[in-house]
Motif scaffolding. Sequence first.
Motif, PDB file in Angstrom:
ATOM      1  N   UNK A  59    -126.098 -12.108 -51.341  1.00  0.00           N
ATOM      2  CA  UNK A  59    -126.034 -10.999 -50.322  1.00  0.00           C
ATOM      3  C   UNK A  59    -126.220  -9.921 -51.175  1.00  0.00           C
ATOM      4  N   UNK A  60    -125.068  -9.128 -52.346  1.00  0.00           N
ATOM      5  CA  UNK A  60    -125.142  -8.259 -52.299  1.00  0.00           C
ATOM      6  C   UNK A  60    -126.647  -7.721 -53.087  1.00  0.00           C
ATOM      7  N   UNK A  61    -127.469  -8.872 -53.935  1.00  0.00           N
ATOM      8  CA  UNK A  61    -129.039  -8.258 -54.344  1.00  0.00           C
ATOM      9  C   UNK A  61    -129.675  -8.422 -53.000  1.00  0.00           C
ATOM     10  N   UNK A  62    -129.282  -9.250 -52.400  1.00  0.00           N
ATOM     11  CA  UNK A  62    -130.539  -9.345 -51.242  1.00  0.00           C
ATOM     12  C   UNK A  62    -130.876  -7.793 -50.260  1.00  0.00           C
ATOM     13  N   UNK A  63    -129.655  -7.255 -49.985  1.00  0.00           N
ATOM     14  CA  UNK A  63    -129.262  -6.496 -49.157  1.00  0.00           C
ATOM     15  C   UNK A  63    -129.179  -4.974 -50.156  1.00  0.00           C
ATOM     16  N   UNK A  65    -127.666  -3.642 -53.532  1.00  0.00           N
ATOM     17  CA  UNK A  65    -126.242  -2.769 -52.343  1.00  0.00           C
ATOM     18  C   UNK A  65    -125.936  -1.878 -53.933  1.00  0.00           C
ATOM     19  N   UNK A  66    -125.545  -1.523 -54.008  1.00  0.00           N
ATOM     20  CA  UNK A  66    -124.811  -0.854 -55.827  1.00  0.00           C
ATOM     21  C   UNK A  66    -123.953   0.364 -54.892  1.00  0.00           C
ATOM     22  N   UNK A  67    -123.192   0.749 -56.191  1.00  0.00           N
ATOM     23  CA  UNK A  67    -121.510   1.428 -56.128  1.00  0.00           C
ATOM     24  C   UNK A  67    -120.629   0.385 -55.021  1.00  0.00           C
ATOM     25  N   UNK A  68    -121.107  -1.410 -55.502  1.00  0.00           N
ATOM     26  CA  UNK A  68    -120.132  -1.984 -54.767  1.00  0.00           C
ATOM     27  C   UNK A  68    -118.911  -2.192 -55.033  1.00  0.00           C
ATOM     28  N   UNK A  69    -118.129  -2.568 -54.065  1.00  0.00           N
ATOM     29  CA  UNK A  69    -116.602  -2.674 -54.702  1.00  0.00           C
ATOM     30  C   UNK A  69    -116.734  -4.125 -54.113  1.00  0.00           C
ATOM     31  N   UNK A  86    -121.591 -10.944 -62.720  1.00  0.00           N
ATOM     32  CA  UNK A  86    -123.503 -11.396 -62.644  1.00  0.00           C
ATOM     33  C   UNK A  86    -123.757 -10.209 -61.883  1.00  0.00           C
ATOM     34  N   UNK A  87    -123.627  -8.827 -61.265  1.00  0.00           N
ATOM     35  CA  UNK A  87    -123.693  -7.947 -60.520  1.00  0.00           C
ATOM     36  C   UNK A  87    -124.032  -6.897 -61.745  1.00  0.00           C
ATOM     37  N   UNK A  88    -122.886  -6.880 -62.461  1.00  0.00           N
ATOM     38  CA  UNK A  88    -123.368  -5.566 -63.178  1.00  0.00           C
ATOM     39  C   UNK A  88    -123.874  -4.778 -62.895  1.00  0.00           C
ATOM     40  N   UNK A  89    -124.823  -3.656 -63.214  1.00  0.00           N
ATOM     41  CA  UNK A  89    -124.739  -2.104 -62.810  1.00  0.00           C
ATOM     42  C   UNK A  89    -124.396  -2.474 -61.513  1.00  0.00           C
ATOM     43  N   UNK A  90    -124.261  -2.843 -60.278  1.00  0.00           N
ATOM     44  CA  UNK A  90    -123.801  -2.744 -59.195  1.00  0.00           C
ATOM     45  C   UNK A  90    -122.785  -2.539 -58.991  1.00  0.00           C
ATOM     46  N   UNK A  91    -121.745  -3.714 -59.984  1.00  0.00           N
ATOM     47  CA  UNK A  91    -120.183  -3.218 -59.589  1.00  0.00           C
ATOM     48  C   UNK A  91    -120.263  -1.727 -59.990  1.00  0.00           C
ATOM     49  N   UNK A  92    -118.965  -1.468 -59.149  1.00  0.00           N
ATOM     50  CA  UNK A  92    -118.279  -0.169 -59.100  1.00  0.00           C
ATOM     51  C   UNK A  92    -116.258  -1.148 -59.429  1.00  0.00           C
ATOM     52  N   UNK A  93    -116.176  -1.305 -58.737  1.00  0.00           N
ATOM     53  CA  UNK A  93    -114.632  -2.010 -59.293  1.00  0.00           C
ATOM     54  C   UNK A  93    -114.182  -2.955 -58.152  1.00  0.00           C
ATOM     55  N   UNK A  94    -113.156  -3.579 -58.556  1.00  0.00           N
ATOM     56  CA  UNK A  94    -112.792  -5.021 -57.719  1.00  0.00           C
ATOM     57  C   UNK A  94    -111.750  -4.508 -57.271  1.00  0.00           C
ATOM     58  N   UNK A  95    -111.127  -5.392 -55.910  1.00  0.00           N
ATOM     59  CA  UNK A  95    -109.830  -4.739 -54.903  1.00  0.00           C
ATOM     60  C   UNK A  95    -109.313  -6.944 -54.429  1.00  0.00           C
ATOM     61  N   UNK A  96    -108.596  -7.026 -54.568  1.00  0.00           N
ATOM     62  CA  UNK A  96    -107.392  -8.204 -55.015  1.00  0.00           C
ATOM     63  C   UNK A  96    -106.645  -7.395 -53.116  1.00  0.00           C
ATOM     64  N   UNK A  97    -106.802  -8.168 -52.202  1.00  0.00           N
ATOM     65  CA  UNK A  97    -105.628  -7.964 -51.459  1.00  0.00           C
ATOM     66  C   UNK A  97    -104.810  -9.492 -51.184  1.00  0.00           C
ATOM     67  N   UNK A  98    -103.838  -9.407 -51.560  1.00  0.00           N
ATOM     68  CA  UNK A  98    -102.644 -10.500 -52.134  1.00  0.00           C
ATOM     69  C   UNK A  98    -103.709 -12.026 -52.275  1.00  0.00           C
ATOM     70  N   UNK A  99    -104.287 -11.534 -53.088  1.00  0.00           N
ATOM     71  CA  UNK A  99    -105.296 -12.486 -53.594  1.00  0.00           C
ATOM     72  C   UNK A  99    -105.213 -13.524 -54.854  1.00  0.00           C
ATOM     73  N   UNK A 233    -107.567   3.057 -55.749  1.00  0.00           N
ATOM     74  CA  UNK A 233    -108.017   3.588 -57.324  1.00  0.00           C
ATOM     75  C   UNK A 233    -109.234   4.833 -56.871  1.00  0.00           C
ATOM     76  N   UNK A 234    -109.137   5.391 -57.695  1.00  0.00           N
ATOM     77  CA  UNK A 234    -111.015   6.363 -57.087  1.00  0.00           C
ATOM     78  C   UNK A 234    -112.166   5.783 -57.808  1.00  0.00           C
ATOM     79  N   UNK A 235    -113.081   4.537 -57.193  1.00  0.00           N
ATOM     80  CA  UNK A 235    -114.152   3.954 -57.247  1.00  0.00           C
ATOM     81  C   UNK A 235    -115.186   4.906 -56.890  1.00  0.00           C
TER      82      UNK A 235
END
Length: 235
Positions: A59-63, A65-69, A86-99, A233-235
């Motif tokens: 979904x990220x690659x086909x769209x 998308x960059x600077x992905x959280x 697996x997202x490499x340079x596309x990934x800017x951060x990760x956020x977990x919510x009650x996860x 967090x300042x992503x």
Amino acid sequence: MHYVFVPGAWHGGWSWHPVGHRVRAAGHGATALTMPGLTMGDDPAGLRLTDAVDHIVTAVEQRGLHDVVLVGHSWGGIPITGAAPRLGHRLAGIAYFSAFIPQRGESMAAAMGPMEGFVRDAIAAAPDRTIGIDFATFAQGLMPDQPEALQRTVFDQLMPQPGGYMLDAQDLPGVDTLGVPITYLLAENDTALAAPGTELAARAGTHPILVPGSHEALLTHPDDVAKALLAGRPF
């Protein structure tokens, strides 16, 4: 930033829409994904955890998308943990919510401790190898602070969870080794997590940011969740 939202077990991308609307209003991109097998009419038989992880990455690659959280709720913490490397340079951060944040080689079923046997037996007994949730368990465990009418409205959106999503584990290093910012948001009255929120946040090398509500606070307190997500967090 572009926030890619992944739902918890039995839920679809719809569960993130209230937060996603607020994230968009703040000027960011937002995409809410429903995992394979969890849209009405899908065939959930035979799906494995790798199918959910692949779905996020594709979904990220086909769209484009960059600077992905990546943002995961509840069980959704597992596939975003798998997708992140697996997202490499596309990934800017990760956020977990009650996860849930899995330890290396740990499945969702295994993390449920004494409930693991029940989960495995329920999946094995289902013709399509899924596992559902009954209304009483949902209402008391995931949404105990809300009126029954709202509980039933949300419950009616749920779909059986593909069993492979619960039984499969990933052989991955800790998410804190990825070198990207990580936020852990925790609903302050959440009693549905497989481990204490402070312990789960520590697995990501961070401390939880508390928001009001219980496990379904993304639906019941979207203003608070969106505000904490954007300010955490300042992503």
